[in-house]
Design an enzyme around this catalytic site. Structure first.
Site, mmCIF file in Angstrom:
data_model
loop_
_atom_site.group_PDB
_atom_site.id
_atom_site.type_symbol
_atom_site.label_atom_id
_atom_site.label_comp_id
_atom_site.label_asym_id
_atom_site.label_seq_id
_atom_site.Cartn_x
_atom_site.Cartn_y
_atom_site.Cartn_z
ATOM 1 N N GLY A 76 0.820 -1.198 0.000
ATOM 2 C CA GLY A 76 0.000 0.000 0.000
ATOM 3 C C GLY A 76 0.858 1.255 0.000
ATOM 4 N N CYS A 77 0.223 2.392 -0.239
ATOM 5 C CA CYS A 77 0.967 3.644 -0.366
ATOM 6 C C CYS A 77 1.570 4.095 0.962
ATOM 7 C CB CYS A 77 0.079 4.724 -0.958
ATOM 8 S SG CYS A 77 -1.508 4.946 -0.120
ATOM 9 N N TYR A 78 0.771 4.126 2.027
ATOM 10 C CA TYR A 78 1.317 4.492 3.338
ATOM 11 C C TYR A 78 2.404 3.513 3.791
ATOM 12 C CZ TYR A 78 -2.428 7.954 4.361
ATOM 13 O OH TYR A 78 -3.273 9.037 4.376
ATOM 14 N N THR A 102 4.389 1.806 1.968
ATOM 15 C CA THR A 102 5.587 1.992 1.144
ATOM 16 C C THR A 102 6.456 3.110 1.688
ATOM 17 O OG1 THR A 102 4.579 1.119 -0.883
ATOM 18 C CG2 THR A 102 6.421 2.631 -1.147
#
EC number: 1.2.1.38
Length: 339
Positions: free
Chosen positions: A157-159, A161
């Site tokens: 996921g973005c967070y 990462t």
């Protein structure tokens, strides 16, 4: 490398924000070719992608198609790699059939990220299918080694990462629980309309406090519990994370700097910065920018990524580059971004 044949790909969920970024990256990649782009909703008719994203008119002659299961045999004959930019449960439902058809699947949803089945159910509210590969790599690109035989790769996921890239090099220096405060642009909520994520309605605010599904993912990635508080900001794209962590006694700035250099000196998509990064520096890029400073026996880390690129589509392509033994940043160093 000059004689590598183009590797045919398909994108599921190509009408969404991460999906259209994948479409653009694959379309412009020297060694991947986009053969199919399937919409993420139950559309009945095919339509040009430019009908949803007019800024692509004259640049991307891609047709969005509805997906039907009777297309699987045709897809398996014409495509090698599939990227899933679908809702979590939709990815979980379709991935086994794609794998059984012999396709390599890079999944951008959370369907396969958490190794613990009970943690997964608590975070996502559904059980994963049983007919999956035993080992599903968690594809934090700079910390993953793919050998080119994996059937399914879970893209972080973005967070997680931005948080994990910031923390992993220095975990051996930290004494205690890191605290992550991160702010994301509204594109992180996806393209589907909702009042609370409407640009005009958004005011900087925390959400999912102590309940966000990315907390167990970050903890899994760094091998330690973490306090994570996400925030929604009134800007389109990008994530800025500020992380606080108590240090072991005697850890100096030089020790911290050395840890980051050892981890990322050879990684072209991580930039170690002399000043705290700004979102404007990473939007439209596949970079993660990191700045860390020791203060009062604590480490303060500021890190920034584009949530749709390094936090989603670009990381998926970076992993595919690794899978096929291409340079990690191939096709990813030109500034862009569709949304």
């Amino acid at each position: 490398m000059e004689h590598v044949k183009s590797i045919p790909c398909a994108v599921f969920g190509a009408s969404g924000y991460s999906g259209v970024e994948l479409v653009s990256l694959l379309h412009n990649h020297p060694h991947f070719s986009l053969e199919y782009a399937f919409s993420s909703s139950a559309r009945e008719d095919a339509e040009p992608i430019a009908s949803l994203y007019p800024q692509l008119a004259g640049q991307l002659d891609v047709i969005l198609q509805p997906w039907h299961s009777d297309l699987l045999s045709q897809l398996a004959q014409q495509v090698r790699v599939v990227f899933l930019a679908l809702p979590h449960e939709a990815s979980a439902a379709i991935a086994p059939a794609l794998i059984n058809a012999g396709l390599v699947v890079f999944d951008l949803s959370g369907a396969f990220r958490l190794r613990d089945s009970s943690a997964h159910f608590q975070a996502y509210g559904f059980a994963r299918p049983d007919d999956l590969p035993t080992e599903i790599p968690y594809g934090l690109a700079e910390w993953t080694t793919l050998i080119g035989t994996e059937q399914l790769i879970a893209v972080p996921g973005c967070y997680p990462t931005v948080s994990s890239l910031a923390l992993k090099p220095v975990m051996s220096l930290i004494d205690g629980v890191p605290m992550v405060n991160a702010v994301s642009g509204v594109s992180g909520a996806g393209r589907k309309a909702a009042g609370h994520t409407s640009f005009c309605e958004v005011s900087l605010a925390a959400y999912g406090v102590a309940t966000h599904r990315h907390q167990p993912e970050i903890a899994q990635a760094i091998g330690r519990d973490v306090i994570f508080v996400p925030h929604l900001g009134n800007f389109k794209r990008g994530i800025l994370a500020t992380i606080y962590a108590p240090l072991k006694s005697g850890v100096s700035q030089a020790t911290v700097d050395k840890a980051y250099q050892q981890a990322y000196a050879a990684e072209p998509l991580v930039r170690l910065c002399q000043q705290p990064p700004a979102i404007k520096n990473v939007v439209g890029t596949a970079f993660c920018d990191i700045h860390a400073v020791v203060h009062q026996n604590h480490l303060i880390i500021c890190a920034a990524i584009d949530n749709l690129l390094k936090g989603a589509a670009a990381q998926a392509v970076q992993l595919a580059n690794q899978y096929f033994d291409f340079a990690p940043a191939l096709g990813l160093q030109q500034r862009g971004g569709v949304v």
